[in-house]
Motif scaffolding. Structure first.
Motif, short mmCIF file in Angstrom:
data_model
loop_
_atom_site.label_atom_id
_atom_site.label_comp_id
_atom_site.label_asym_id
_atom_site.label_seq_id
_atom_site.Cartn_x
_atom_site.Cartn_y
_atom_site.Cartn_z
N THR A 18 -8.16 3.71 8.76
CA THR A 18 -7.85 2.83 9.46
C THR A 18 -8.09 2.48 11.10
OG1 THR A 18 -5.95 2.74 8.10
CG2 THR A 18 -5.63 1.30 10.01
N THR A 21 -11.63 1.29 11.24
CA THR A 21 -11.70 -0.08 10.80
C THR A 21 -11.16 -0.96 12.05
OG1 THR A 21 -11.29 0.18 8.42
CG2 THR A 21 -10.47 -1.86 9.34
N LYS A 165 -11.30 -8.14 7.23
CA LYS A 165 -11.37 -7.78 5.74
C LYS A 165 -12.97 -7.50 5.47
CE LYS A 165 -9.54 -11.64 4.54
NZ LYS A 165 -9.15 -12.67 3.72
N SER A 168 -14.75 -4.08 5.58
CA SER A 168 -14.67 -3.20 4.58
C SER A 168 -16.14 -2.95 3.92
CB SER A 168 -13.71 -3.45 3.33
OG SER A 168 -14.46 -4.80 3.09
N SER A 199 -4.35 0.78 0.50
CA SER A 199 -5.66 0.12 1.45
C SER A 199 -5.38 -1.38 1.41
CB SER A 199 -6.98 0.29 0.72
OG SER A 199 -7.43 1.64 0.67
N TYR A 203 -4.52 -3.23 4.99
CA TYR A 203 -5.40 -4.51 5.44
C TYR A 203 -4.34 -5.49 5.91
CZ TYR A 203 -10.02 -2.67 4.70
OH TYR A 203 -11.26 -1.92 4.84
N ASN A 207 -3.74 -7.39 9.35
CA ASN A 207 -4.02 -9.04 9.37
C ASN A 207 -2.72 -9.73 9.70
OD1 ASN A 207 -6.64 -9.63 9.53
ND2 ASN A 207 -6.70 -9.34 6.94
#
Lengths: 226, 251
Positions: A18, A21, A165, A168, A199, A203, A207
């Motif tokens: 994470t 990301t 998104k 990924s 997961s 996400y 968001n």
């Protein structure tokens, strides 16, 4: 194994992923927006070659898959020696090509959003500003952009969420993002479904936070006008 | 006599304007002098708005010359922005800056274009707003105002730049009938002060009372011109007669 047992045992993987990301998404959103502004200005420019270039750019980016773009950028730019630094656990040598590809992609969409937002401002506003003796730059800065931002913001929030998104896909270049770590956990537990749920929730959480942040910004912008 | 000794502001020769294949202005020759209140009347689509928009180069003429205060404004490399500071424009749709309050609408170009200090710009704006009875609206936003108020502020915004001439493009056409009077009164006050203006309008009463000259346009040309008396009492051209009979005897 339930979701909770998997998470309590492997949470370190998910959190590490994470983190990467978030780093990639954050840099991409900033870089993509800056680049998008530039492309949209070129698109609206009276200089024919600039607007033709940005038109072509937008067509190509929108017409090809992000995954293909990612691979092309990775191989095409393999000669670049990326800085050997680590930002919040993300190794820039691996992450930089991904950030570049995602930013180039995002820029095309951001550019179209900005162009649409600017063109949605009534032409009378420009005419009035120019009639007062303002240059086109002044009219843009003081009159058009402040009004365009309100058209742009909701749509751009959408683009940011999409970008988070879409990060990924960088797992395919072996970057240890959330989905990559998700894969590791799947392989070691042989139990994919709970992993994907975890997961998905992560996400979603990212968001929701992003959406709330943009909302606050939008509301503050509206307030400043009334 | 007819004031031909007054200084020429606009000297327009052979003015043509086409939009693609559509020829909107088909050769306009016209002289506008200092202190004139030139009123342009004519049917829709006759080119009145295009003509007035050529005067501050919102439309670039296709052919012909416009000389303003001795300078050809259609020449290449002409400083459009400096020209527009001297030519105030008021639009049919008001076009107040929606993102700025009334005071900033008036002061923005004073501050940014004329580089006036903030306090001085504000003082000037408030004085003009007071004159049109809207000083109490200084902090309001355009969306909170009536059409008549918006248009009076648009006039103030243009006047604040101290232009040499004011252009009005159908200033009352988008207004509710009960607000037409307040806007025309403001324009009339400016005319009484000797401000040079060119007014495109459908308000025949206004044209008659305030205009010093009336131009009748039809099909991209000035068909007839003269004093309000000449045009309204003794029109010569059949097209002028037909137009006037239509607008003056509506029922």
């Amino acid at each position: 194994m339930s979701i909770l047992t998997i998470f309590s045992k492997y949470y370190a993987y998910f959190l590490r992923g994470t983190r990467t990301t978030i780093v990639v998404a954050l840099i991409t959103v900033l870089l993509g927006s800056a680049l998008g502004c530039l492309i949209s200005l070129m698109r609206l420019s009276r200089v024919k070659s600039l607007s033709a270039f940005s038109k072509l750019y937008i067509t190509v980016i929108r017409g090809t898959p992000l995954l293909v773009q990612l691979y092309i950028v990775y191989h095409q730019l393999s000669f670049i020696r990326y800085p050997d630094v680590t930002i919040w656990g993300a190794d820039m040598q691996r992450v930089m090509p991904c950030i570049i590809a995602l930013s180039l992609n995002s820029a095309a969409y951001v550019a179209e959003i900005i162009r649409a937002g600017i063109q949605a401002v009534d032409i009378g506003q420009t005419e009035a500003a120019r009639s007062c003796g303002m240059t086109s730059g002044q009219a843009m800065r003081f009159i058009i952009l402040p009004q365009a931002v309100k058209n742009i913001l909701p749509a751009i929030g959408n683009e940011f969420v999409t970008m988070v998104k879409e990060t990924s896909i960088i797992q395919y270049l072996g970057v240890a993002d959330l989905m990559y770590n998700n894969g590791i956990v799947v392989t070691s537990t042989y139990n994919p479904l709970p992993c994907y749920y975890i997961s998905a929730l992560i996400y979603l959480a990212l968001n929701i936070v992003l959406g709330k942040g943009l909302n606050i910004f939008e509301v503050r912008l509206k307030k400043s006008e009334r | 006599m007819n004031g031909n000794d007054k200084q020429v502001l606009f000297d327009i020769r052979g003015l043509h304007k086409s939009f693609g294949a559509l020829e909107v202005l088909k050769g306009i020759d016209e002289t506008i002098r200092k202190g004139d209140v030139t009123v342009i009347i004519g049917p829709s689509g006759s080119g009145k708005s295009t003509f007035i928009r050529c005067l501050n180069l919102l439309e670039q003429p296709t052919a012909g010359t416009i000389v303003f205060e001795g300078e050809d404004i259609t020449a290449k490399g002409f400083d459009v922005n400096r020209h527009r500071q001297k030519v105030g424009m008021v639009f049919q749709q008001f076009n107040l800056f929606n993102n700025l309050n009334v005071l900033d609408n008036v002061t923005i170009s004073l501050r940014q274009v004329k580089k006036l200090p903030e306090a001085q710009a504000k003082e000037k704006a408030l004085a003009l707003l007071t004159r049109v009875g809207l000083a109490d609206k200084a902090e309001s936003f355009p969306s909170q105002l009536s059409g008549g108020q918006k248009q009076r502020i648009a006039i103030v915004r243009a006047m604040a730049m101290e232009p040499d001439v004011m252009l009005f493009d159908e200033p009352t056409s988008a207004l509710d009938p009960e607000m037409v009077g307040e806007v025309l009164q403001v324009i009339r006050d400016l005319a009484d002060d000797g401000i040079t203006m060119v007014v495109v309008t459908h308000e025949m009463g206004f044209a008659r009372k305030v205009g010093s000259r009336v131009l009748f346009m039809d099909d991209g040309m000035i068909v007839e011109q003269g004093t309000p008396e000449e045009i309204f009492e003794r029109p010569q051209n059949p097209r002028t007669k037909e137009f006037l009979s239509k607008v003056l005897n509506v029922i």
